[in-house]
Design a protein around this motif. Structure first.
Motif, short mmCIF file in Angstrom:
data_model
loop_
_atom_site.label_atom_id
_atom_site.label_comp_id
_atom_site.label_asym_id
_atom_site.label_seq_id
_atom_site.Cartn_x
_atom_site.Cartn_y
_atom_site.Cartn_z
N ALA A 23 0.83 -1.21 0.00
CA ALA A 23 0.00 0.00 0.00
C ALA A 23 0.86 1.26 0.00
O ALA A 23 0.53 2.25 -0.64
CB ALA A 23 -0.93 0.00 1.22
N ILE A 24 1.98 1.21 0.69
CA ILE A 24 2.88 2.37 0.78
C ILE A 24 3.65 2.55 -0.52
O ILE A 24 3.74 3.65 -1.06
CB ILE A 24 3.85 2.22 1.96
CG1 ILE A 24 3.09 2.31 3.29
CG2 ILE A 24 4.96 3.28 1.90
CD1 ILE A 24 3.92 1.94 4.49
N GLU A 25 4.21 1.47 -1.04
CA GLU A 25 5.15 1.56 -2.16
C GLU A 25 4.49 1.52 -3.53
O GLU A 25 5.00 2.08 -4.50
CB GLU A 25 6.19 0.43 -2.06
CG GLU A 25 7.04 0.48 -0.80
CD GLU A 25 7.99 1.66 -0.79
OE1 GLU A 25 8.10 2.37 -1.82
OE2 GLU A 25 8.64 1.89 0.25
N GLY A 26 3.35 0.81 -3.64
CA GLY A 26 2.70 0.69 -4.96
C GLY A 26 3.53 -0.09 -5.96
O GLY A 26 3.38 0.07 -7.16
N SER A 27 4.41 -0.95 -5.46
CA SER A 27 5.31 -1.72 -6.32
C SER A 27 5.74 -2.97 -5.55
O SER A 27 6.14 -2.87 -4.38
CB SER A 27 6.54 -0.89 -6.71
OG SER A 27 7.61 -1.71 -7.11
N VAL A 28 5.66 -4.13 -6.21
CA VAL A 28 6.09 -5.37 -5.57
C VAL A 28 7.57 -5.33 -5.26
O VAL A 28 8.02 -5.73 -4.18
CB VAL A 28 5.75 -6.59 -6.47
CG1 VAL A 28 6.39 -7.87 -5.92
CG2 VAL A 28 4.24 -6.77 -6.58
N THR A 29 8.35 -4.81 -6.20
CA THR A 29 9.80 -4.75 -6.01
C THR A 29 10.17 -3.86 -4.83
O THR A 29 10.96 -4.24 -3.95
CB THR A 29 10.49 -4.22 -7.28
OG1 THR A 29 10.16 -5.08 -8.38
CG2 THR A 29 12.00 -4.16 -7.10
N ARG A 30 9.60 -2.65 -4.79
CA ARG A 30 9.93 -1.72 -3.70
C ARG A 30 9.37 -2.22 -2.36
O ARG A 30 10.00 -2.04 -1.31
CB ARG A 30 9.40 -0.32 -4.00
CG ARG A 30 10.11 0.36 -5.18
CD ARG A 30 9.84 1.86 -5.17
NE ARG A 30 8.43 2.16 -5.29
CZ ARG A 30 7.77 2.31 -6.44
NH1 ARG A 30 8.42 2.17 -7.59
NH2 ARG A 30 6.48 2.60 -6.46
N PHE A 58 -4.69 -5.19 -5.33
CA PHE A 58 -3.86 -4.22 -6.04
C PHE A 58 -3.87 -4.55 -7.53
O PHE A 58 -3.64 -5.69 -7.93
CB PHE A 58 -2.42 -4.25 -5.51
CG PHE A 58 -2.31 -3.86 -4.07
CD1 PHE A 58 -2.23 -2.52 -3.71
CD2 PHE A 58 -2.30 -4.83 -3.07
CE1 PHE A 58 -2.15 -2.16 -2.38
CE2 PHE A 58 -2.21 -4.48 -1.74
CZ PHE A 58 -2.14 -3.14 -1.39
N THR A 59 -4.17 -3.52 -8.32
CA THR A 59 -4.26 -3.69 -9.77
C THR A 59 -3.07 -3.01 -10.43
O THR A 59 -2.75 -1.86 -10.12
CB THR A 59 -5.57 -3.06 -10.30
OG1 THR A 59 -6.68 -3.62 -9.61
CG2 THR A 59 -5.72 -3.32 -11.79
N ARG A 60 -2.41 -3.73 -11.33
CA ARG A 60 -1.24 -3.17 -12.00
C ARG A 60 -1.67 -2.15 -13.05
O ARG A 60 -2.42 -2.46 -13.97
CB ARG A 60 -0.41 -4.28 -12.66
CG ARG A 60 0.97 -3.81 -13.13
CD ARG A 60 1.77 -4.98 -13.71
NE ARG A 60 1.95 -6.04 -12.75
CZ ARG A 60 2.88 -6.03 -11.78
NH1 ARG A 60 3.68 -4.98 -11.66
NH2 ARG A 60 3.00 -7.05 -10.95
N MET A 61 -1.20 -0.93 -12.88
CA MET A 61 -1.48 0.16 -13.81
C MET A 61 -0.17 0.81 -14.22
O MET A 61 0.88 0.56 -13.60
CB MET A 61 -2.39 1.20 -13.12
CG MET A 61 -3.72 0.63 -12.63
SD MET A 61 -4.82 0.14 -13.97
CE MET A 61 -5.36 1.76 -14.52
N PRO A 62 -0.19 1.66 -15.27
CA PRO A 62 1.07 2.31 -15.69
C PRO A 62 1.76 3.07 -14.56
O PRO A 62 2.98 3.15 -14.50
CB PRO A 62 0.61 3.26 -16.80
CG PRO A 62 -0.61 2.63 -17.37
CD PRO A 62 -1.29 1.98 -16.20
N GLU A 63 0.97 3.65 -13.64
CA GLU A 63 1.54 4.43 -12.55
C GLU A 63 1.90 3.59 -11.33
O GLU A 63 2.35 4.12 -10.31
CB GLU A 63 0.60 5.56 -12.13
CG GLU A 63 -0.78 5.12 -11.70
CD GLU A 63 -1.78 5.08 -12.85
OE1 GLU A 63 -2.93 5.49 -12.62
OE2 GLU A 63 -1.41 4.67 -13.96
N GLY A 64 1.71 2.26 -11.41
CA GLY A 64 2.07 1.38 -10.30
C GLY A 64 0.91 0.48 -9.90
O GLY A 64 -0.11 0.39 -10.58
N MET A 65 1.08 -0.20 -8.77
CA MET A 65 0.05 -1.10 -8.24
C MET A 65 -0.95 -0.26 -7.44
O MET A 65 -0.64 0.23 -6.35
CB MET A 65 0.69 -2.16 -7.34
CG MET A 65 1.71 -3.04 -8.04
SD MET A 65 0.94 -4.28 -9.10
CE MET A 65 0.31 -5.43 -7.89
#
Length: 305
Positions: A23-30, A58-65
């Protein structure tokens, strides 16, 4: 409340930690980097969460998850639950400023930063040399999302909204001063409304919208208007603009007083009634009992109240 031990036993606390990081990062990697696990482990945790919650989350979008509506509803309660677990299980050690090492992200408009940050930094360097302050510009429209996303640990400014998971403490009520360069705006004696409207104004605000502020609302109420000569998004530019030509700016206190002193500007009370601004601190409830956070809030209260 009765605890459903059977179904609750299916829940791994690590999944909530993974959810909060996503929720904080919006990215699986981060998020994986934040938690200290591999990307594949974070992806596996997300898969388990989706099954457990029966939602994509969480839905993958161009701006992140991006979180789904279900995930958005869970963010606050999950963070509060993690904070409570941390308080109970990890037993915070008493906060010792002189030996503490911590970074705080504090959001505020630059009119507040000008007043607060130098004093806060001066005190922190003396009594808490390991504390790092990171100031970030924000306003009442951005602060709630930034606090919910853990981008800010604390915000200081004018806030009139908030949820059950937000904590707020009032600091002071601010009024306004009119500033101008007396060598270019030769106003002697009383500062009248006609004086005020005789010169173009410097307006602090967004350059993407129609120039308008609290002054314009007050003038409209009495059937008057002003000419806005220039609009800037940067509060620190105001005194330099006032020095460049015969203009007036209506600035919030106490920053206006600092400008008047530092730049040799004339300061007058506005010749019309303007509403006061209530300046507050705002933070997420998950930090409410954090000893270091409590120390920081107390320091800000001492400086600004």
């Amino acid at each position: 409340m009765t605890i459903d031990h059977v179904n609750l036993g299916r829940l791994d606390l690590n999944l909530l930690i993974a959810f909060d990081a996503l929720a904080i990062e919006g990215s699986v990697t981060r998020a994986a980097r934040r938690v200290g696990i591999g990307q594949s482990a974070m992806s596996h945790a997300l898969s388990r969460l989706r099954v457990l919650m029966e939602d994509e989350l969480f839905t993958r979008m161009p701006e992140g998850m991006l979180p789904t509506p279900r995930a958005k509803a869970l963010i606050g309660p999950v963070r509060n639950a993690l904070a409570a677990a941390q308080q109970i299980l990890l037993k915070h050690q008493p906060f010792d400023p002189i030996s503490a090492s911590r970074t705080f992200f504090i959001g505020m408009p630059d009119s507040i930063e000008l007043v607060l940050l130098p004093k806060l930094l001066a005190v922190a360097q003396k009594i808490a040399p390991g504390i790092i302050l990171r100031a970030r510009r924000t306003d009442r429209f951005q602060a709630l999302d930034q606090i919910d996303g853990d981008e800010l640990h604390l915000a200081v400014g004018e806030f009139n909204q908030g949820g059950m998971h937000h904590k707020r403490r009032g600091l002071f009520k601010a009024n306004y001063l009119c500033l101008f360069d007396g060598t270019q705006v030769p106003i002697a004696g009383d500062f009248t409304l006609e004086d005020y409207l005789a010169y173009p104004h410097v307006l602090l605000g967004s350059i993407t919208t129609k120039p308008h502020g609290v002054v314009d609302d007050a003038l409209a109420a009495i059937g008057r208007s002003r000419k806005v000569g220039v609009t800037t998004e940067h509060f620190i530019s105001v005194p330099y603009l006032l020095k460049s030509g015969p203009m007036i700016s209506t600035c919030v206190q106490p920053a206006a007083g600092i400008f008047a002193t530092e730049f040799g500007l004339n300061a007058k009370s506005p010749p019309l009634q303007l509403p006061n601004i209530e300046v507050s601190m705002l933070w997420h409830a998950s930090y409410d009992t954090d000893p270091a956070h409590q120390w920081l809030r107390g320091l800000i209260v001492d400086i600004l109240s």
